[in-house]
Every structure is written in C-alpha cells, then in structure tokens.
Design an enzyme around this catalytic site. Structure first.
Site, PDB file in Angstrom:
ATOM      1  N   LYS A 174      19.829  41.849  -1.606  1.00  8.30           N
ATOM      2  CA  LYS A 174      20.675  40.668  -1.372  1.00  8.30           C
ATOM      3  C   LYS A 174      21.501  40.899  -0.112  1.00  8.30           C
ATOM      4  O   LYS A 174      20.985  41.357   0.896  1.00  8.30           O
ATOM      5  CB  LYS A 174      21.526  40.378  -2.600  1.00  8.30           C
ATOM      6  CG  LYS A 174      20.685  40.222  -3.881  1.00  8.30           C
ATOM      7  CD  LYS A 174      21.483  40.386  -5.144  1.00  8.30           C
ATOM      8  CE  LYS A 174      20.574  40.468  -6.352  1.00  8.30           C
ATOM      9  NZ  LYS A 174      21.250  40.776  -7.584  1.00  8.30           N
ATOM     10  N   ASP A 210      20.261  41.870 -15.788  1.00 10.52           N
ATOM     11  CA  ASP A 210      20.520  40.592 -16.449  1.00 10.52           C
ATOM     12  C   ASP A 210      19.411  40.193 -17.412  1.00 10.52           C
ATOM     13  O   ASP A 210      19.636  39.433 -18.354  1.00 10.52           O
ATOM     14  CB  ASP A 210      20.766  39.477 -15.426  1.00 10.52           C
ATOM     15  CG  ASP A 210      19.643  39.330 -14.403  1.00 10.52           C
ATOM     16  OD1 ASP A 210      18.697  40.147 -14.416  1.00 10.52           O
ATOM     17  OD2 ASP A 210      19.724  38.406 -13.581  1.00 10.52           O
TER      18      ASP A 210
END
Length: 465
Positions: A174, A210
């Site tokens: 990211k 996640d």
C-alpha cells in the site's frame, strides 16, 4: 428480493443484425468459462493447496498459495466473557477498539487514528511508537489503565505466522514505505514500542489479518461458519482445515483443526497455473497495475480491476466499430476511469430489465449522446459477462475449500465492497456452489468489520488456547 438465477441480458435487438452479434460474441468468448474450464480451475486450486500444505519445502515453493497456518485452533463457544482490545492497522487510518463480551454477546467502543505522512516514510520504530502512543491515548480516555487487557492485532500486510502471536513481515504494501521491519516479528515491534511508551497494561495475544477476523466475526453470527472471504478492492480467503492435512505443521499436538489463511489473491503468481483462463484483457490489466505479475487471481474479479476489465472490453468493441459507432471519449480511454461501481450499476439494470443506470454510466463517460439502444444492450452484456466469470472463479475455489471442510452445512462469511454492492454476485455464487458442491448446504452471510470486532474475538479465543 433475490434476482432470478443469473438472468441473461436481453440482447434481442441484436437478432436483426446477426453479423454484429457474431462479432460481439467472438470478442466476449474468451471471458466465458465452460464447465470444463471451471473444473480445471478447481483441480488446479486443489493441487496448489496440497503443495502449499506439504511437509516438503521444495513442494511448497512450487505453490502460488501461501496456505498460512494462523494457529487459531478454536472458534467461539458462546461463553466468552471479559474485555478485549483490538488494534486494526491496514492503511493510513487505523483503529483501536474495546470489545466487551458477556456470555458470548458483545458491545464495542472504537476510536480512529491517522498515520502521519512522515511516519509512512519513516522508520519501523517510529510507526510502532505511534501505534503504541495511540493505544495509550485510548486507554487513558476510557480509564482502562488499572487492568491488563488482551489485545488482538490485525496486521494487514503479508506475513508468515509462526504462532498465534508471531507474524513475520514479508513486505510492506500500500502506501507504507517504511525503513526496516521486513523479516521481523510485528508483535515484537509493537511490544518494544509499548515498553518505550512507558509500559501499558496490554498483552498482545494474537496477530491476524482481516480475513481470519472475518471468519471469526462470521462465527459470532452463525455457528456453522467455516470460511471467511474478502471480496473488496482485493481478495483473500481462509477456512477451517483438518490439521492432518496441514503436513507442514509437525507439532499440532492435540489440535484437530486450525484456520488456514489461503492468500488466494496470489493464486497463479509466478508459476502460470492460471494462464489457461487469462485473456488479453487480463494481461493488460496486469501490465498497468501497481503490482505487475502479482495477485493474478484477484485481478480477474477484484473491486480494483473489474471496472477496468469492462473498460478494456468496451474499447475493443468500439475499435471494431461494434459499439458507439467507433467513437470514444477521453474518459473512456483513460485507464481505471470506468469504475467497478459502474459495473454494479449496469448489472442492476440487467436484473431489473431496465436501462436507466446504464444510461447514467454512459453519461458519466461522455457517451450517452452517441449510445444507441443496441449500444446499451452490448454494454449490459459486457458487464454481465465479466461479472459471471467473477462468480465462476470465486465459486470454483470456494467449492474446493468446502470439500476440505467436508461438513453437511457450512456458512461462508464474506466482507468487502464488491460483495456488498454488486447486486448479482452473492446470488450467482450461491447458485454455483449449489451445483459444484451439491452435498453441502451453503449459506452466505455478510460479516462486517472482521479486522476490528473479529480481531477482538480472536483475542478472546486465543486466551483459551
């Protein structure tokens, strides 16, 4: 109300022009997977899973699937009590949560924090010092400094797990351009930062991503949940596996099952096992993506790429003078400008047998003035085709997971913007799974906030392992 089973767009207006229909179908044909190709996807995925779980490190190197053992060997039993913290780091915004469990039911409190720009480009110590300071602020705000609390740490970066509380960072992704940390245990960095912060009454009992949190959040909602899937900007899956199949875990002890993080977004990376279904459109998406030759599988359908796939198909049709009279606008010719939400909007028209959303999308792209009725129907057919393929490949791999689980009823917890907002996807996947795994009764549920609530629930379970 659920749409009827995968309703095919009404393209009867093309019947009067069979030559155009034939040419359109020829361009779309590579995106239409036959039953044989769907079966080959399943067989290939099974083989990659087997290699990824192998005791032989040379076999594991041949697999594009990480098949990480999360060391989460239990799910919730409904009797959990106490207070648990969660730290959710996955982007430039992160969260600290307090989850209070009483007899398996929870309420939560959350605070949002930001990673400063300079920290994103700084040292690993500076990043974790900022995280620790934010935990301290949270504890002070809610008067939680007198009692030690277990914490589940969602660390949404590629990592190799060596225990439920050890996650070795493989690479920063990211917008994180951190110096240091690769090859280190993220939990150790957070613990060290907590000590530099003066010490906090916190015990880090679990590190997870996640997807694992989504499975646990799904387990809270439905005790038959055995699979967690993220269908958003990217994609991943985890599932409950029999430890006898996790050959590389040679000291499982008495544990009969464990949650395995598949990392299926990378299915097909490096070894070319998915090349047989890739099209020229997939190759171009990959060529201009942020991570070239990585995340092969998720690029077939993810929220990041589905709109771009549609745009590339529409461009080819227009260049062949089969769409918009061969006219294109700057917006349509700009990469990544045709958003995945546009695909969802057009698909809603397909379900409703309308055109309003499609016209609005074409207006956004500056093409509504030149679009004919035939053009609108072709756009709808394109969005249907790439959405149908998305459901096919997702269902194919999910079917393999279901066979590994081998239970008569299984609930699949899914989170992510693609799943939430695409109007057809959940129904298509459900229909396809019923055909691919007829002996398993499947239910799909939306399980939001696996990275937050799910992390606290994993912490609750970790305290019992």
């Amino acid at each position: 109300m659920a749409p009827q089973k995968s309703p095919y767009p009404d393209i009867s207006c093309l019947n009067s022009n069979p030559e155009v229909q034939e040419q359109v179908n020829a361009i779309l044909a590579p995106l239409m997977l036959t039953d044989e190709r769907v079966q080959r996807v399943q067989d290939t995925f099974e083989d990659e899973m087997r290699k990824g779980l192998s005791r032989n490190p040379e076999e594991r190197k041949k697999s594009s699937l990480q098949m990480e053992n999360t060391f989460v060997t239990k799910l919730l039993n409904g009797t959990e009590n106490g207070q648990y913290l969660a730290l959710d780091l996955g982007g430039t915004n992160f969260r600290v949560l307090l989850v209070s469990l009483k007899d398996g039911k929870f309420d939560s409190t959350v605070r949002y924090y930001n990673v400063p720009t300079e920290t994103l480009c700084g040292t690993v110590e500076a990043l974790f010092d900022h995280l620790a300071e934010s935990i301290k602020i949270f504890l002070n705000e809610f008067n939680l400094t007198e009692t030690r609390l277990p914490l589940g740490f969602t660390f949404s970066f590629p990592m190799e797990q060596q225990s439920i509380r050890t996650g070795v960072l493989l690479t920063w992704t990211k917008s994180f351009k951190i110096t240091g940390g690769v090859g280190d245990d993220a939990v150790r960095h957070l613990e060290d930062a907590i000590q530099r912060c003066g010490g906090l009454p916190v015990d880090i009992v679990a590190v997870l991503n996640d997807t694992t949190g989504t499975l646990m959040a799904g387990d809270y909602l439905d005790k038959q949940c055995r699979i967690g899937i993220i269908l958003g900007t990217g994609s991943n899956a985890c599932y409950v596996e029999h430890t006898s199949r996790v050959e590389k875990w040679m000291d499982a002890g008495s544990s009969e099952k464990t949650v395995v993080d598949v990392e299926w977004g990378a299915f097909g990376d490096n070894n070319g096992v998915l090349d047989f279904i890739k099209t020229e459109f997939d190759d171009e998406v990959n060529k201009y993506s942020n991570h070239v030759n990585s995340f092969t599988f998720e690029k077939l359908f993810s929220g990041m790429c589905l709109g771009e796939l549609a745009r590339l198909v529409l461009i080819k049709l227009a260049n062949a003078k089969l769409l918009f009279g061969g006219k294109l606008t700057e917006a349509m010719e700009t990469r990544w400008q045709f958003l995945t939400k546009y695909v969802s909007m057009v698909e809603q028209d397909n379900i409703d047998k309308g055109t309003e959303n499609t016209v609005n999308v074409l207006e956004e792209m500056g093409l509504s003035a030149v679009a004919t009725e035939q053009d609108i129907k072709i756009v709808q057919l394109v969005c249907y085709t790439i959405s149908h393929r998305a459901a096919q490949v997702i269902s194919a791999c999910t079917a393999v997971l279901l066979r590994h689980i081998n239970e008569p009823e299984v609930t699949i917890a899914i989170d992510g913007s693609l799943y939430k907002y695409h109007p057809r996807l959940r129904y298509s996947i459900s229909d396809m799974l019923a055909e691919l795994v007829p002996d398993t009764k499947c239910k799909l549920i939306l399980a939001e906030d696996g990275s937050g609530i799910g992390a606290a629930l994993v912490a609750a379970v970790a305290c019992t392992i």
